[in-house]
Scaffold this motif. Structure first.
Motif, PDB file in Angstrom:
ATOM      1  N   ASP A  71      -7.639   3.001  -3.506  1.00  0.00           N
ATOM      2  CA  ASP A  71      -7.503   3.531  -2.090  1.00  0.00           C
ATOM      3  C   ASP A  71      -8.391   5.048  -2.066  1.00  0.00           C
ATOM      4  O   ASP A  71      -7.590   5.760  -2.618  1.00  0.00           O
ATOM      5  CB  ASP A  71      -6.199   3.573  -1.676  1.00  0.00           C
ATOM      6  N   HIS A 125      -2.972   9.585   4.676  1.00  0.00           N
ATOM      7  CA  HIS A 125      -2.885   8.315   5.625  1.00  0.00           C
ATOM      8  C   HIS A 125      -2.225   8.737   6.947  1.00  0.00           C
ATOM      9  O   HIS A 125      -2.749   8.349   8.349  1.00  0.00           O
ATOM     10  CB  HIS A 125      -2.002   7.189   5.173  1.00  0.00           C
ATOM     11  N   ASP A 175      -7.794  -7.577  -0.407  1.00  0.00           N
ATOM     12  CA  ASP A 175      -6.582  -7.678   0.656  1.00  0.00           C
ATOM     13  C   ASP A 175      -6.681  -6.235   1.461  1.00  0.00           C
ATOM     14  O   ASP A 175      -6.053  -6.269   2.498  1.00  0.00           O
ATOM     15  CB  ASP A 175      -5.464  -7.683   0.056  1.00  0.00           C
ATOM     16  N   SER A 176      -7.377  -5.202   0.880  1.00  0.00           N
ATOM     17  CA  SER A 176      -7.481  -3.814   1.592  1.00  0.00           C
ATOM     18  C   SER A 176      -8.042  -4.053   2.838  1.00  0.00           C
ATOM     19  O   SER A 176      -7.869  -3.269   3.722  1.00  0.00           O
ATOM     20  CB  SER A 176      -7.896  -2.970   0.832  1.00  0.00           C
ATOM     21  N   ASP A 202     -10.850   0.273   4.934  1.00  0.00           N
ATOM     22  CA  ASP A 202     -10.024  -0.576   5.409  1.00  0.00           C
ATOM     23  C   ASP A 202     -10.496  -1.544   6.364  1.00  0.00           C
ATOM     24  O   ASP A 202     -10.069  -2.687   7.048  1.00  0.00           O
ATOM     25  CB  ASP A 202      -8.546  -0.407   5.848  1.00  0.00           C
ATOM     26  N   MET A 243       0.724  -1.184  -0.123  1.00  0.00           N
ATOM     27  CA  MET A 243      -0.057   0.173  -0.006  1.00  0.00           C
ATOM     28  C   MET A 243       0.764   1.245   0.175  1.00  0.00           C
ATOM     29  O   MET A 243       1.975   1.413   0.904  1.00  0.00           O
ATOM     30  CB  MET A 243      -1.172   0.099   1.323  1.00  0.00           C
ATOM     31  N   ARG A 258     -10.138  -5.273  -4.507  1.00  0.00           N
ATOM     32  CA  ARG A 258      -9.088  -4.892  -3.478  1.00  0.00           C
ATOM     33  C   ARG A 258      -9.385  -5.805  -2.212  1.00  0.00           C
ATOM     34  O   ARG A 258      -9.634  -5.032  -1.169  1.00  0.00           O
ATOM     35  CB  ARG A 258      -9.483  -3.359  -3.269  1.00  0.00           C
TER      36      ARG A 258
END
Ligand code: NAD
Length: 494
Positions: free
Chosen positions: A330, A7, A374-375, A41, A1, A372
């Motif tokens: 994202d 973030h 895995d996010s 997430d 990521m 996505r």
């Protein structure tokens, strides 16, 4: 990521899930809370007060006391204006923070939270603040021995119950006109996205909205929402959400004190593109952009696309070339244009409709799957079905996700008939170079907003709302004051 500055800001963001009653942050009396999860997430963002009847009683009592002692209603309109303009200024000062709250809470891309949602929400508050000291009441054509005044007064205690798809903007559409008109307000945001509303209440207080005038109760619909709907001391309930719950709200008003009940509900909007469309690229770009904007979670999304058969192949070629641009990414990355679906329940609904489209024989030309994974968040590919028949569920029911259903037509009258063959009536569009045809079609379409040769125009100056089961009343524009004011006639003997 890839880590972006957003973030880093998200990691240090102050999150407070307590309710806001009478100018103070408070826990639920029972100390009950629920977890607020990030759509981005899946991580836990905050514990939020689970308000119920006790908090509703307290907030309505605070709002009533504030209304009765005229601490806000009694201010000159110019004074209310100053406070609301200051409130809008504070929203701009806290623009990044508000945008982050919105993105983390419901998954929309940060570029839109910041550039669209905060911008439109503060503009809405500012616009109603600016409007309120420019409105005049009326003197009726009265006989010589008397004078009849027609004045507008605030209705009193307004409850607003709102959805999660544009949390801050839907809040602003209620807060702006309700507070400008002098009411007290109890706002219940969606349990899926309560954080921005709570922060707005703090900023309103800082701007000078007196304690008790603007209260925010996070909580579930069948607890806090229902208690507001049934409350005997709420004068008006302004609801935005699904048609299913809107019907319950109207019933609750009838079961209790016949409070004024205003509903802004779901949609299944039709976008009709005729073969003589003046700019096919613009039509494709608007059709695709408007259905995938906000992950398809827009009440007025043009989810049914009617394309005249002779141009359908050309249209679809262009459309399919655009779809990959909307691949989910994202939401905290500024390049992302399609974010996360709000929660697992909504994603299951969307994937369920995609499965039903396949089962009923529609042709899946793009998307159709979760992305996505895995996010930790919930993402769905932009999805496009061709060969859709008006009887299929994906053509009849509101999906509220990034799914476009394409139908074709050879006769415009028949397309209009099909476009109107829905319980909803929120928005519609027609694309044609023939202005007479455009006007005839616009008149025939049963929807609160009709677009001609475009889809995305919108402004605070125009009313927004639905025909049929898309609701009643209108948000935005000066017409919204009709919801939050009573008309009083005063006869004076001269
Ligand atoms: P929803 O109807 O499930 O919930 C809306 C609000 O009502 C939430 O705050 C919820 O907690 C509350 N609620 C739920 N059950 C309740 C009950 N029994 N009593 C009182 N309150 C209750 O809708 P949603 O999923 O949050 O939002 C999506 C819907 O909103 C879609 O149908 C969309 O089209 C519609 N919408 C309409 C507009 C418009 O202006 N017409 C704008 C945005 C969204």
């Amino acid at each position: 990521m890839t880590t972006t500055p957003w973030h880093e800001r998200a990691a240090v963001l102050r999150l407070d899930g307590r309710a806001f009653i009478d100018g103070k942050r408070v826990d639920a009396a029972s100390s009950a809370r629920f977890d607020c999860l990030s759509s981005v997430d899946g991580r836990k963002l905050a514990e939020v007060a689970r308000c119920g009847e006790a908090e509703v009683d307290a907030a309505v009592a605070a709002a009533r006391a504030a209304f009765e002692d005229r601490r806000w209603a009694g201010k000159a309109p110019a004074e209310r204006k100053k406070v609301l303009v200051r409130f809008a200024d504070l929203m701009l000062e806290h623009r990044d923070e508000l945008a982050l709250l919105e993105t983390l809470d419901m998954g929309k891309p940060i570029r839109y939270s910041r550039g669209v949602d905060v911008q439109l929400a503060q503009n809405c508050i500012r616009w109603y603040g600016e409007a309120i000291d420019k409105l005049y009441d009326q003197v009726a054509p009265s006989p010589e021995d008397s004078l009849a005044l027609i004045t507008r007064e605030p209705v009193g205690v307004v409850a607003a119950v709102i959805p999660w798809n544009y949390p801050m903007l839907m809040a602003a559409w209620k807060i702006g006109p309700a507070l400008a008109a002098g009411n007290s307000l109890v706002l219940k945001p969606s349990e899926k996205a309560p954080l921005s509303s709570l922060r707005l209440a703090e900023l309103a207080l800082e701007a000078g909205v007196p304690p008790g005038v603007f209260n925010v109760l996070p909580g579930y619909g069948d607890e806090a929402g229902r208690a507001l709907g049934l409350h005997m001391d709420v004068d008006c309930i302004a609801f935005t959400g699904s048609t299913r719950v809107g019907k319950q709200i109207v019933q609750m008003a009838g079961q209790s004190n016949l409070k004024r009940a205003w509903t802004e509900l779901g949609g299944k909007s039709a976008n009709i593109v005729c073969a003589d469309c003046p700019d096919l690229d613009a039509a494709v770009s608007a059709a695709i952009g408007a259905i995938y904007f906000n992950q398809g979670e827009s009440c007025n999304a043009p989810s049914r696309l009617f394309v005249e058969a002779s141009i359908k192949d050309a249209f679809l070629d262009k459309a399919l070339a655009l779809v990959p641009r909307f691949a989910p990414g994202d939401p905290l990355n500024e390049d992302t244009v399609m974010g996360a679906i709000v929660d697992a329940v909504q994603m299951k609904t969307v994937l369920g409709y995609i499965a039903s489209g396949k089962e009923e024989g529609a042709r899946l030309l793009a998307g159709g799957t979760q992305a996505r994974i895995d996010s930790g968040g919930l993402y769905v590919e932009p999805t496009l079905f061709d060969g859709v028949d008006g009887g299929m569920r994906i053509a009849r029911e509101e999906i509220f996700g990034p799914v476009l259903s394409v139908l074709s037509f050879t006769d415009l009258d028949e397309a209009v008939r099909q476009a109107n063959a829905t319980p909803y009536g929120l928005a519609a569009a027609v694309w044609t170079a023939d202005m007479s045809r455009a006007i005839r079609t616009a008149r025939a379409l049963r929807a609160g907003t009709v677009h001609v040769n475009q889809y995305d125009n919108d402004d605070i100056t125009v009313p927004f709302g639905g025909y049929k089961q898309s609701g009643n009343g209108r948000d935005k524009s000066l017409h919204a004051f009709d919801k939050y004011t009573e008309l009083k006639t005063t006869w004076i003997q001269v």
